[in-house]
Design a protein around this motif. Structure first.
Motif, PDB file in Angstrom:
ATOM      1  N   VAL A  77       0.831  -1.210   0.000  1.00  0.00           N
ATOM      2  CA  VAL A  77       0.000   0.000   0.000  1.00  0.00           C
ATOM      3  C   VAL A  77       0.864   1.259   0.000  1.00  0.00           C
ATOM      4  N   PHE A  78       0.615   2.133  -0.959  1.00  0.00           N
ATOM      5  CA  PHE A  78       1.181   3.475  -0.968  1.00  0.00           C
ATOM      6  C   PHE A  78       0.069   4.477  -0.682  1.00  0.00           C
ATOM      7  N   TYR A  79       0.389   5.505   0.113  1.00  0.00           N
ATOM      8  CA  TYR A  79      -0.513   6.638   0.289  1.00  0.00           C
ATOM      9  C   TYR A  79       0.208   7.926  -0.073  1.00  0.00           C
ATOM     10  N   LEU A  80      -0.513   8.808  -0.760  1.00  0.00           N
ATOM     11  CA  LEU A  80      -0.025  10.149  -1.056  1.00  0.00           C
ATOM     12  C   LEU A  80      -0.651  11.118  -0.071  1.00  0.00           C
ATOM     13  N   HIS A  81       0.199  11.893   0.604  1.00  0.00           N
ATOM     14  CA  HIS A  81      -0.255  12.852   1.610  1.00  0.00           C
ATOM     15  C   HIS A  81       0.175  14.259   1.225  1.00  0.00           C
ATOM     16  N   ALA A  84      -2.067  21.234   4.559  1.00  0.00           N
ATOM     17  CA  ALA A  84      -2.630  22.560   4.340  1.00  0.00           C
ATOM     18  C   ALA A  84      -1.693  23.592   4.962  1.00  0.00           C
ATOM     19  N   SER A  85      -1.907  24.846   4.668  1.00  0.00           N
ATOM     20  CA  SER A  85      -1.027  25.894   5.176  1.00  0.00           C
ATOM     21  C   SER A  85      -1.070  25.994   6.701  1.00  0.00           C
ATOM     22  N   ASP A  86      -2.162  25.541   7.319  1.00  0.00           N
ATOM     23  CA  ASP A  86      -2.260  25.601   8.773  1.00  0.00           C
ATOM     24  C   ASP A  86      -1.765  24.324   9.455  1.00  0.00           C
ATOM     25  N   GLY A  87      -1.259  23.367   8.658  1.00  0.00           N
ATOM     26  CA  GLY A  87      -0.698  22.163   9.235  1.00  0.00           C
ATOM     27  C   GLY A  87      -1.585  20.940   9.185  1.00  0.00           C
ATOM     28  N   ARG A  88      -2.822  21.082   8.732  1.00  0.00           N
ATOM     29  CA  ARG A  88      -3.670  19.907   8.606  1.00  0.00           C
ATOM     30  C   ARG A  88      -3.050  18.904   7.631  1.00  0.00           C
ATOM     31  N   VAL A  89      -3.253  17.618   7.900  1.00  0.00           N
ATOM     32  CA  VAL A  89      -2.706  16.543   7.078  1.00  0.00           C
ATOM     33  C   VAL A  89      -3.846  15.896   6.299  1.00  0.00           C
ATOM     34  N   ILE A  90      -3.633  15.687   5.004  1.00  0.00           N
ATOM     35  CA  ILE A  90      -4.662  15.112   4.143  1.00  0.00           C
ATOM     36  C   ILE A  90      -4.064  13.943   3.376  1.00  0.00           C
ATOM     37  N   THR A  91      -4.703  12.776   3.459  1.00  0.00           N
ATOM     38  CA  THR A  91      -4.331  11.629   2.645  1.00  0.00           C
ATOM     39  C   THR A  91      -5.156  11.669   1.372  1.00  0.00           C
ATOM     40  N   LEU A  92      -4.479  11.833   0.244  1.00  0.00           N
ATOM     41  CA  LEU A  92      -5.154  12.119  -1.015  1.00  0.00           C
ATOM     42  C   LEU A  92      -5.506  10.879  -1.830  1.00  0.00           C
ATOM     43  N   HIS A  93      -4.614   9.893  -1.829  1.00  0.00           N
ATOM     44  CA  HIS A  93      -4.774   8.820  -2.819  1.00  0.00           C
ATOM     45  C   HIS A  93      -4.160   7.530  -2.296  1.00  0.00           C
ATOM     46  N   GLU A  94      -4.742   6.423  -2.718  1.00  0.00           N
ATOM     47  CA  GLU A  94      -4.317   5.093  -2.302  1.00  0.00           C
ATOM     48  C   GLU A  94      -3.939   4.281  -3.538  1.00  0.00           C
ATOM     49  N   VAL A  95      -2.791   3.612  -3.480  1.00  0.00           N
ATOM     50  CA  VAL A  95      -2.389   2.668  -4.524  1.00  0.00           C
ATOM     51  C   VAL A  95      -2.135   1.339  -3.826  1.00  0.00           C
ATOM     52  N   ALA A  96      -3.008   0.362  -4.031  1.00  0.00           N
ATOM     53  CA  ALA A  96      -2.953  -0.892  -3.290  1.00  0.00           C
ATOM     54  C   ALA A  96      -2.894  -2.082  -4.240  1.00  0.00           C
ATOM     55  N   HIS A  97      -1.982  -3.008  -3.967  1.00  0.00           N
ATOM     56  CA  HIS A  97      -1.797  -4.209  -4.781  1.00  0.00           C
ATOM     57  C   HIS A  97      -1.587  -5.412  -3.877  1.00  0.00           C
ATOM     58  N   ARG A  98      -1.904  -6.568  -4.401  1.00  0.00           N
ATOM     59  CA  ARG A  98      -1.468  -7.840  -3.820  1.00  0.00           C
ATOM     60  C   ARG A  98      -0.858  -8.675  -4.928  1.00  0.00           C
ATOM     61  N   LYS A  99       0.213  -9.414  -4.576  1.00  0.00           N
ATOM     62  CA  LYS A  99       0.870 -10.338  -5.501  1.00  0.00           C
ATOM     63  C   LYS A  99       1.419  -9.612  -6.728  1.00  0.00           C
ATOM     64  N   HIS A 100       1.930  -8.411  -6.504  1.00  0.00           N
ATOM     65  CA  HIS A 100       2.631  -7.649  -7.538  1.00  0.00           C
ATOM     66  C   HIS A 100       4.013  -7.286  -7.020  1.00  0.00           C
ATOM     67  N   VAL A 109       2.239   3.938  -9.304  1.00  0.00           N
ATOM     68  CA  VAL A 109       2.544   5.055  -8.416  1.00  0.00           C
ATOM     69  C   VAL A 109       2.893   6.300  -9.239  1.00  0.00           C
ATOM     70  N   HIS A 110       3.730   6.143 -10.254  1.00  0.00           N
ATOM     71  CA  HIS A 110       4.075   7.282 -11.102  1.00  0.00           C
ATOM     72  C   HIS A 110       2.831   7.821 -11.820  1.00  0.00           C
ATOM     73  N   LEU A 152      11.816   5.598  -7.372  1.00  0.00           N
ATOM     74  CA  LEU A 152      11.144   5.849  -6.094  1.00  0.00           C
ATOM     75  C   LEU A 152      12.127   5.508  -4.981  1.00  0.00           C
ATOM     76  N   TYR A 153      12.618   6.522  -4.291  1.00  0.00           N
ATOM     77  CA  TYR A 153      13.683   6.345  -3.310  1.00  0.00           C
ATOM     78  C   TYR A 153      13.100   6.379  -1.899  1.00  0.00           C
ATOM     79  N   LEU A 154      13.179   5.249  -1.216  1.00  0.00           N
ATOM     80  CA  LEU A 154      12.544   5.087   0.089  1.00  0.00           C
ATOM     81  C   LEU A 154      13.453   5.579   1.209  1.00  0.00           C
ATOM     82  N   SER A 155      12.821   6.116   2.251  1.00  0.00           N
ATOM     83  CA  SER A 155      13.489   6.468   3.501  1.00  0.00           C
ATOM     84  C   SER A 155      12.810   5.705   4.621  1.00  0.00           C
ATOM     85  N   SER A 156      13.535   5.474   5.691  1.00  0.00           N
ATOM     86  CA  SER A 156      12.990   4.682   6.796  1.00  0.00           C
ATOM     87  C   SER A 156      12.005   5.490   7.619  1.00  0.00           C
ATOM     88  N   ALA A 157      10.829   4.916   7.827  1.00  0.00           N
ATOM     89  CA  ALA A 157       9.864   5.492   8.758  1.00  0.00           C
ATOM     90  C   ALA A 157      10.340   5.221  10.182  1.00  0.00           C
TER      91      ALA A 157
END
Length: 245
Positions: A77-81, A84-100, A109-110, A152-157
Motif C-alpha cells: 500500500v502506498f498513500y499520497l499525503h 494545508a497551510s495551517d498544518g492539517r494533514v490530508i491523505t489524497l490517494h491510495e495505490v494498493a496491490h497484492r501479488k505484484h 505510483v508514477h 522511487l527512493y525510500l526512507s525509513s519510517a
C-alpha cells in the motif's frame, strides 16, 4: 453527510468489503450511524462525516510525500499525503496491490502522481518500514533497491521500540475530538482511499498492550488486516506543528 449509496461509481468490491464488516461497523459505513460502532474502537473519534471528504484543492506550494507498507501476499500500500497551510494533514490517494512486484507497482505510483501534476522529484520523502531495506533469500536486491531502480527512493519510517504505540497516539491527536472539547480534526482522508476508510474503524486495542493497536493479518483473500493502517502510520508519525496547541 454522504453515504455509499450516494456514490453510483463505487465498485462491487467496495460493497463486498462492506458486507464483511461486523454489524456495528456496517451500520456505521452503510447507514452513517457512527455511534453504533464506537464500542471497542481504538480510534473512537473517527467519523466518516468529519474525516472522510470528497476532494481537496491541490496547492503545489505545500509538501507532498508518500508512505508505504510493503507486502506480496499481504497488501502493498502506498498513500499520497499533503498538508494545508495551517498544518492539517490530508491523505489524497491510495495505490494498493497484492501479488505484484515493485517494477509493476511503481508504474501505477508514477501514474497516480501524474494525476496531481507531480513527479517523484516533487516528493519530500517516501517513508517505508524497515522490512523494505532488508535483503532476503528470494531476491538479490532489497525492496528499497527495486523501487529505487524505478525512480522511487525510500526512507525509513520511525520503526524503533514503542513506535507503534507512539504512531497511534499521534494519529489520535490528529483526529481531534470535538465531542470532548478537544481541538477539531487536523486529519482528513479522501474517499478515493476506500481501504483505509474501512480499516480505521475496525482497529481495536492490543489485548497485550491497550496503548497500541492490535496487529491483524489479512486472510488469504486479502480481507481484513491492518496493512492500510501500517501504510498510513508510516507517513504520519511526523513532528506536531506548534499551532496545533
Amino acid at each position: 453527510p454522504s453515504l455509499p449509496a450516494d456514490n453510483p461509481y463505487l465498485p462491487k468490491s467496495y460493497w463486498d468489503a462492506l458486507d464483511t464488516l461486523p454489524a456495528a461497523l456496517r451500520q456505521a459505513w452503510v447507514y452513517g450511524d457512527w455511534y453504533a460502532s464506537l464500542d471497542g474502537m481504538y480510534f473512537d473519534q473517527f467519523r466518516a462525516d468529519m474525516h472522510s471528504i470528497d476532494e481537496w484543492p491541490i496547492d503545489r506550494s505545500q509538501e507532498f510525500w508518500l508512505s508505504l507498507d510493503y507486502g506480496l501476499q499481504h497488501w502493498n500500500v502506498f498513500y499520497l499525503h499533503t498538508t494545508a497551510s495551517d498544518g492539517r494533514v490530508i491523505t489524497l490517494h491510495e495505490v494498493a496491490h497484492r501479488k505484484h512486484y515493485p517494477a509493476e507497482i511503481a508504474r501505477d505510483v508514477h501514474a497516480m502522481l501524474s494525476e496531481y501534476g507531480l513527479t517523484a522529484d516533487d516528493l519530500s520523502c517516501i517513508l517505508a518500514g524497515s522490512d523494505t531495506f532488508a535483503q532476503t533469500g528470494a531476491s538479490m536486491k532489497s525492496v528499497a533497491e527495486q523501487y529505487a531502480e524505478q525512480g522511487l527512493y525510500l526512507s525509513s519510517a520511525q520503526m524503533g521500540p514503542g513506535s507503534r504505540v507512539l504512531k497511534a497516539h499521534h494519529f489520535r491527536k490528529l483526529l481531534g475530538n470535538a465531542d470532548r472539547g478537544e481541538h477539531p480534526s487536523w486529519y482528513f482522508v479522501l474517499r478515493k482511499c476506500p481501504h483505509l476508510a474501512e480499516c480505521i474503524p475496525g482497529l481495536i486495542p492490543d489485548p497485550s498492550n491497550a496503548e497500541g493497536v492490535k496487529k491483524v493479518d489479512c486472510n488469504e483473500n486479502g480481507e481484513g488486516g491492518d496493512d492500510f493502517w501500517d501504510a498510513l502510520s508510516n507517513g504520519l508519525f511526523r513532528p506536531v506543528r506548534s499551532h496545533m496547541g
